[in-house]
Design an enzyme around this catalytic site. Structure first.
Site, mmCIF file in Angstrom:
data_model
loop_
_atom_site.group_PDB
_atom_site.id
_atom_site.type_symbol
_atom_site.label_atom_id
_atom_site.label_comp_id
_atom_site.label_asym_id
_atom_site.label_seq_id
_atom_site.Cartn_x
_atom_site.Cartn_y
_atom_site.Cartn_z
ATOM 1 N N GLY A 43 -100.606 -67.119 24.170
ATOM 2 C CA GLY A 43 -99.792 -66.335 23.233
ATOM 3 C C GLY A 43 -99.931 -66.820 21.801
ATOM 4 O O GLY A 43 -100.003 -66.024 20.858
ATOM 5 N N CYS A 44 -99.979 -68.119 21.627
ATOM 6 C CA CYS A 44 -100.104 -68.691 20.288
ATOM 7 C C CYS A 44 -101.464 -68.373 19.685
ATOM 8 O O CYS A 44 -101.580 -68.142 18.478
ATOM 9 C CB CYS A 44 -99.859 -70.197 20.328
ATOM 10 S SG CYS A 44 -98.170 -70.582 20.868
#
Length: 150
Positions: A43-44
């Protein structure tokens, strides 16, 4: 808890390149400060790459983009290099900034309660005031959402 209109807490941290960073030195410029849980996680990476891909649009608006997590300078440097990120990453290893900004929260991970960074973005205006807060950010589409709000 910080809210829009509040003064942004100053941040003095080490950067991905080992330099000392002081948010106060960016007075007079608009800043997008995005907090993310951990470098090089799925996600990052999506979020960071979307800021990378829209970076020129932020630059045209005169906006400084900064990413921040509690990762070490080594981890941030690797993340920046692997993803060709054109902006500075800040290393909040002591969790001072995440606590000052109120993004260090209890989270539910696979049914267990753990403490971690809640993905949050702050837009800080030229006077050092918080102009906009994006809470509980979903990575996909977020950079464009921030651009649209500027």
């Amino acid at each position: 808890m910080l809210k829009e209109g509040d003064a942004a807490p100053n941040i003095m941290l080490e950067t991905d390149s080992g330099e000392q960073f002081d948010l106060e030195k960016l007075r007079g410029k608009k800043v997008v400060l995005f907090f993310y849980p951990k470098a090089s996680t799925p996600g990052c990476t999506v979020e960071a790459c979307e800021f990378r891909d829209t970076f020129k649009k932020f630059e045209k608006k005169g906006v400084v983009v900064l990413g921040i997590s509690k990762d070490t300078p080594k981890a941030q440097t690797g993340f920046k290099q692997n993803q060709s990120l054109p902006y500075t990453l800040l290393c909040d290893v002591d969790k001072k900034a995440v606590q000052d900004y109120g993004v260090w929260k209890e989270k539910n991970m696979y049914g267990k309660k753990v403490m971690g960074i809640e993905r949050t973005t702050f837009v800080i205006d030229e006077r050092g005031k918080i102009q906009k807060i994006f809470s509980k950010v979903k990575p996909a589409g977020h950079a464009e959402e921030v651009l649209a709000a500027l």
